[in-house]
Design a protein around this motif. Sequence first.
Motif, PDB file in Angstrom:
ATOM      1  N   LYS A   1      19.225 -64.879 -43.510  1.00 19.22           N
ATOM      2  CA  LYS A   1      19.307 -64.310 -44.561  1.00 19.22           C
ATOM      3  C   LYS A   1      20.530 -64.496 -45.363  1.00 19.22           C
ATOM      4  O   LYS A   1      20.743 -64.665 -46.740  1.00 19.22           O
ATOM      5  CB  LYS A   1      19.397 -62.561 -44.241  1.00 19.22           C
TER       6      LYS A   1
ATOM      7  N   GLU B   1      23.423 -54.598 -39.619  1.00 18.76           N
ATOM      8  CA  GLU B   1      23.368 -54.854 -40.977  1.00 18.76           C
ATOM      9  C   GLU B   1      21.697 -55.209 -41.400  1.00 18.76           C
ATOM     10  O   GLU B   1      21.121 -54.824 -42.440  1.00 18.76           O
ATOM     11  CB  GLU B   1      24.194 -55.836 -41.519  1.00 18.76           C
ATOM     12  N   MET B   2      21.291 -56.058 -40.569  1.00 22.21           N
ATOM     13  CA  MET B   2      19.830 -56.631 -40.700  1.00 22.21           C
ATOM     14  C   MET B   2      18.933 -55.332 -40.751  1.00 22.21           C
ATOM     15  O   MET B   2      17.959 -55.358 -41.418  1.00 22.21           O
ATOM     16  CB  MET B   2      19.399 -57.665 -39.885  1.00 22.21           C
TER      17      MET B   2
ATOM     18  N   GLU C   1      19.552 -52.255 -41.103  1.00 23.12           N
ATOM     19  CA  GLU C   1      19.769 -51.448 -42.290  1.00 23.12           C
ATOM     20  C   GLU C   1      19.708 -51.927 -43.436  1.00 23.12           C
ATOM     21  O   GLU C   1      19.543 -51.336 -44.649  1.00 23.12           O
ATOM     22  CB  GLU C   1      20.835 -50.526 -42.038  1.00 23.12           C
ATOM     23  N   GLN C   2      19.633 -53.197 -43.567  1.00 16.96           N
ATOM     24  CA  GLN C   2      19.394 -54.106 -45.041  1.00 16.96           C
ATOM     25  C   GLN C   2      20.603 -53.623 -45.875  1.00 16.96           C
ATOM     26  O   GLN C   2      20.593 -53.579 -47.017  1.00 16.96           O
ATOM     27  CB  GLN C   2      18.199 -53.655 -45.672  1.00 16.96           C
TER      28      GLN C   2
ATOM     29  N   SER D   1      23.992 -52.515 -50.303  1.00 16.47           N
ATOM     30  CA  SER D   1      22.635 -52.991 -49.880  1.00 16.47           C
ATOM     31  C   SER D   1      22.294 -54.389 -50.362  1.00 16.47           C
ATOM     32  O   SER D   1      22.765 -54.810 -51.066  1.00 16.47           O
ATOM     33  CB  SER D   1      21.721 -51.936 -50.313  1.00 16.47           C
ATOM     34  N   PHE D   2      21.675 -54.902 -49.534  1.00 19.23           N
ATOM     35  CA  PHE D   2      21.266 -56.457 -49.554  1.00 19.23           C
ATOM     36  C   PHE D   2      20.567 -56.632 -50.861  1.00 19.23           C
ATOM     37  O   PHE D   2      21.180 -57.655 -51.509  1.00 19.23           O
ATOM     38  CB  PHE D   2      20.137 -56.915 -48.414  1.00 19.23           C
ATOM     39  N   ASP D   3      19.697 -55.904 -51.569  1.00 15.49           N
ATOM     40  CA  ASP D   3      19.440 -56.103 -52.831  1.00 15.49           C
ATOM     41  C   ASP D   3      20.449 -56.091 -54.051  1.00 15.49           C
ATOM     42  O   ASP D   3      20.058 -56.477 -54.984  1.00 15.49           O
ATOM     43  CB  ASP D   3      18.224 -55.391 -53.116  1.00 15.49           C
TER      44      ASP D   3
END
Length: 421
Positions: free
Chosen positions: A340, A386-387, A389-390, A406-408
Amino acid sequence: MEIITAVRGFKDILPGEAVKWHFVEQTARTIFSSFGFREIRLPLLEKTELFKRGIGEATDIVEKEMYTFLDKGDEYLTMRPEATAGVIRAYIEHSLFAADPVVKLFTMGPMFRRERPQKGRYRQFHQIDAEVLGSDDPQTDAELIFMLVHLLHTLGLMSLKLEINSLGCRDCRPAFRTAITEFLSGKEGELCGDCQRRLHTNPLRVFDCKVKECQQVLASAPRLLDFLCDACRDHFEEVQGTLTLYGTPFSVNSRMVRGLDYYTRTTFELTTESLGAQNAVVGGGRFDGLVKDLGGPEIAGIGFAIGMERLVSMLALADDGLDQRPLLYIAALGDGAKKKSGLICNRLRIKGIYAEIDYSGKSLKSQMKRADKLGCRYTLIVGDREMDEQIAELRDMRSSSQIKISFDKIEDYVINIAKEN
Ligand code: ATP
Ligand code: MG
């Protein structure tokens, strides 16, 4: 196993130094372009004949310093020892003179001379070379020197000394040659071996000799400037007048002859006191007969060559002052996080952001240590949690403050930071 080293006199330019080279090259390009110079890129290898005819057979470069070889028994080729001859060769070969009466060209790259390697003197060295073809007007000389001095000032080099001289032309130089030959005859014994030989082949070269005894002999020698014809004297005076008008300080050095035979009229050098014996940083001059000598039309020319190694060694910049530091370092922990993170990292890079990532799978502590060493501004931490919870942790390395993101949102967020930084 024994390591293989570089060839003597051939030097690597490591990344920490290469940034300085970019800075110099970039500054030169910008300044040259507003003075109307266009880049020409030339081969490093030319027919030996070009340099023999261009630079002159009885010069140190052609006599002793060229890397010449017989190419599979066909013809003699030479690694270029300087750029002007190649520029003129291309100018003639491609009839560049037909496009515009005045053509201004620059080129940058390595030159090769088999000299004794020492500080500031290498066997492969680099020059920035600029030439104006098609004008013999003294204002052209002054303008070229003005541009050169402006470049050096822009690079922060304020203390270089500009010396100029006139070598006269085909009409007036022979008389000086006779006078210097007469002056030196009878003094042969006081000259070094090289100069005794030069006396018969190319007596003007004696002025270029760095041996102290030879310089002493020359102290009372006739001055080239006293032999100039009216046209050359007027020309030289107008060069000086225009330099004064442009506010460019200079001094006249009547002993400066330069090491290449093609020079006529104006010659110049920029020297420094900070580099010891190898004190010339730039050399240049007029070469009004060269285009014709190389088979082209009768077209005047003037140019200069900056020695890059000597110039760069004078720059006051810290070694890593210009070095790039990552904006973001991504510390990825675990296989999923690594994939990721790689995606995030490379997506940022194609947006023009310098991001760095570690694929080693090392501990957070050791990755943070590397981030610190690289001088990263921010670190993004992506682990198993973290993966799940994104959401990742973004740490500001200066304030040590940390936020969750957040990832996005990461990509947009970092792009925004980049705009602010
Ligand atoms: P020098 O008197 O130092 O030998 P030069 O008159 O032979 O110089 P030019 O042919 O005029 O030098 O070249 C222009 C510039 O290129 C020089 O002023 C110098 O800065 C640089 N240069 C020349 N030869 C070397 C070399 N062997 N190594 C590094 N730089 C060089
Ligand atoms: Mg030399």
